[in-house]
Structure formats: structure tokens, C-alpha cells
Enzyme design. Sequence first.
Site, PDB file in Angstrom:
ATOM      1  N   ASP A 181       0.825  -1.211   0.000  1.00 40.59           N
ATOM      2  CA  ASP A 181       0.000   0.000   0.000  1.00 40.59           C
ATOM      3  C   ASP A 181       0.858   1.259   0.000  1.00 40.59           C
ATOM      4  O   ASP A 181       2.083   1.197   0.176  1.00 40.59           O
ATOM      5  CB  ASP A 181      -0.969  -0.009   1.198  1.00 40.59           C
ATOM      6  CG  ASP A 181      -0.308  -0.471   2.498  1.00 40.59           C
ATOM      7  OD1 ASP A 181       0.935  -0.419   2.589  1.00 40.59           O
ATOM      8  OD2 ASP A 181      -1.030  -0.883   3.417  1.00 40.59           O
ATOM      9  N   HIS A 211      -7.234  -4.502  10.065  1.00 36.05           N
ATOM     10  CA  HIS A 211      -6.900  -4.303   8.646  1.00 36.05           C
ATOM     11  C   HIS A 211      -5.668  -5.108   8.253  1.00 36.05           C
ATOM     12  O   HIS A 211      -4.765  -5.342   9.062  1.00 36.05           O
ATOM     13  CB  HIS A 211      -6.773  -2.819   8.268  1.00 36.05           C
ATOM     14  CG  HIS A 211      -5.599  -2.068   8.828  1.00 36.05           C
ATOM     15  ND1 HIS A 211      -5.676  -0.748   9.205  1.00 36.05           N
ATOM     16  CD2 HIS A 211      -4.308  -2.432   9.063  1.00 36.05           C
ATOM     17  CE1 HIS A 211      -4.491  -0.338   9.623  1.00 36.05           C
ATOM     18  NE2 HIS A 211      -3.647  -1.350   9.557  1.00 36.05           N
ATOM     19  N   ASN A 253      -7.556  -2.520  14.182  1.00 31.22           N
ATOM     20  CA  ASN A 253      -8.940  -2.731  13.728  1.00 31.22           C
ATOM     21  C   ASN A 253      -9.061  -3.940  12.792  1.00 31.22           C
ATOM     22  O   ASN A 253     -10.089  -4.130  12.158  1.00 31.22           O
ATOM     23  CB  ASN A 253      -9.461  -1.462  13.026  1.00 31.22           C
ATOM     24  CG  ASN A 253      -8.660  -1.120  11.763  1.00 31.22           C
ATOM     25  OD1 ASN A 253      -7.748  -1.853  11.400  1.00 31.22           O
ATOM     26  ND2 ASN A 253      -9.013  -0.031  11.111  1.00 31.22           N
ATOM     27  N   GLU A 295      -9.447  -1.707   5.358  1.00 31.99           N
ATOM     28  CA  GLU A 295     -10.076  -1.388   6.640  1.00 31.99           C
ATOM     29  C   GLU A 295     -11.360  -2.224   6.788  1.00 31.99           C
ATOM     30  O   GLU A 295     -11.820  -2.840   5.817  1.00 31.99           O
ATOM     31  CB  GLU A 295     -10.415   0.115   6.663  1.00 31.99           C
ATOM     32  CG  GLU A 295      -9.189   1.040   6.555  1.00 31.99           C
ATOM     33  CD  GLU A 295      -8.479   1.269   7.890  1.00 31.99           C
ATOM     34  OE1 GLU A 295      -8.186   0.286   8.596  1.00 31.99           O
ATOM     35  OE2 GLU A 295      -8.204   2.444   8.207  1.00 31.99           O
TER      36      GLU A 295
HETATM   37  P1  PGA Z   1       2.375  -1.657  12.715  1.00 32.28           P
HETATM   38  O1  PGA Z   1       1.231  -1.547  11.617  1.00 32.28           O
HETATM   39  O2  PGA Z   1       3.322  -2.692  12.210  1.00 32.28           O
HETATM   40  O3  PGA Z   1       2.979  -0.293  12.740  1.00 32.28           O
HETATM   41  O4  PGA Z   1       1.705  -2.047  13.994  1.00 32.28           O
HETATM   42  C1  PGA Z   1       0.626  -2.672  11.121  1.00 32.28           C
HETATM   43  C2  PGA Z   1      -0.557  -2.288  10.271  1.00 32.28           C
HETATM   44  O5  PGA Z   1      -1.186  -1.244  10.539  1.00 32.28           O
HETATM   45  O6  PGA Z   1      -0.888  -3.040   9.343  1.00 32.28           O
END
Ligand code: PGA
Length: 236
Positions: free
Chosen positions: A67, A138, A136, A143
Site C-alpha cells: 500500500d 486491517h 482494527n 479497513e
Molecule cells: P504496525 O502496523 O506494524 O505499525 O503495527 C501494522 C498495520 O497497521 O498493518
Amino acid sequence: MKVKVFNNYQSICSKAAMLISKQIIKKPDSALGLPTGSTPITMYEKLVSFYEEGLLDYSEITTFNLDEYYPISPDNPDSFFRYMHKRFFDHVNVPEERVHILDGSTNKPKEECKEYEELIDKYGGLDLTILGIGENGHIAYNEPNSAPGSQTRLVELEEATVNSKLSGEINQALTMGIRTIMQSNQILLLASGKRKAEPITKTIKGPVTTDHPASFLQLHPSVTLYLDTDAAAKLN
Ligand code: PGA
């Protein structure tokens, strides 16, 4: 789903780097789906050290990042373009033409996403995709309420996601879809820390639901989760 629990964050990252190495040694022209965020930082450090020690050659691999924020310029410090170059591509021998990151500065996001899907197809799909997970649920920036059939597209980010990740005004992203990720031959999800315990429990034990996009991974034939003890704390 295979679940492996390690004592700490460092071990998750070492094991993840080893799994990626095995994939590249088995198939030097592998197509990899690559994550950003705080979780894979040490994994990239290990992958760089494997290269510096002459253990691994990235000259034939192709990469597709999961992404990118939108709209964002590649030289914005928050961009995943910057993250990936700083932490990985600037230090190893992946040929530039085989590095793919969604262009957050395009004014034609639809076309950009369509071309990304076509490129992944052209390389025969992803061999191995590494994922993090959001609080959440995702995966990439799919999302809650992302459809299982979703492909690479422009999405709105939830407020909590924006607040936890970004300093500026950006609240959208270009992301591979759930379907794009699910078509990868193999998937490795990494999670570390207490704040991941709840989302990880839902991912493994909860219903398969758009409310928690990572739960779709239950339907994939080859998913492995590398967790530290904090992220695994609510599993029993
Ligand atoms: P993080 O993010 O590795 O910074 O916890 C993971 C994500 O949001 O997919």
C-alpha cells in the site's frame, strides 16, 4: 493457519527474514508482497544483513508493496516509498525496475490501481506476501468493511488509523485488495505487542467477517502467523 509463538519481537523478525530467504533460495525470481509499519523494521534489517554477508542475492526478485498513502509525494517522510528505500532497497540489489510501489502522487488513482493488478498478474501472482495487522483488523489498508473480492483500489482510512500513523492531513491510501492478497501462494502475518492480542484472537478464532478483514485469512490454504508472547496472550 499455522501459528508460531516466539519469545520476543527480535525472534519474529529473524524467523520472518529466514522464511523469506528460503523462498528466494528456492525460487530466485520470486514475486514478494512487502509490508511497511513498525512491525517489519527489524525484519528488513536482517534481510539487509543477509545481503551484506553475501548470504542472499536479490537480483532476480520482484517486489510489490502492499500500500501507499494518497495523495503523497514519494519524498514525503511519511511515504512508504521513503520507508522502503531507507530501510531496504537502498542497501540491497533488487533491480529498480522490479521494485513496485503504488504511486501516491498519481492524479489517476484508478488507472494506477488497475495497472498494479495487471503487473502482479504479469509476474504470475505473488509467491509470498508478508503482512502486518492493524488494531482494527486491517491487512494492508483494507479497513473494516472491505469486500473479500476487493482488488487494488483507493480507500478511505479510519480516523484511528490516520491518528496512529500520520502527522499531516492525509486520510486515504492506495492498497492491494483482499482478493489480491488472498491470491498469494503463501502468506506470513507478523504481530508483536499487547495491542495486537485482541486483533490476533479475532483473526484466528473469530468469525470470518468483513468487520475484521484479517479473518479472511482463515480461508487461505497457506497462512502462517509469527507472534510474540504478548500478541498471542489472548489465544488460550
Ligand atoms: P504496525 O502496523 O506494524 O505499525 O503495527 C501494522 C498495520 O497497521 O498493518
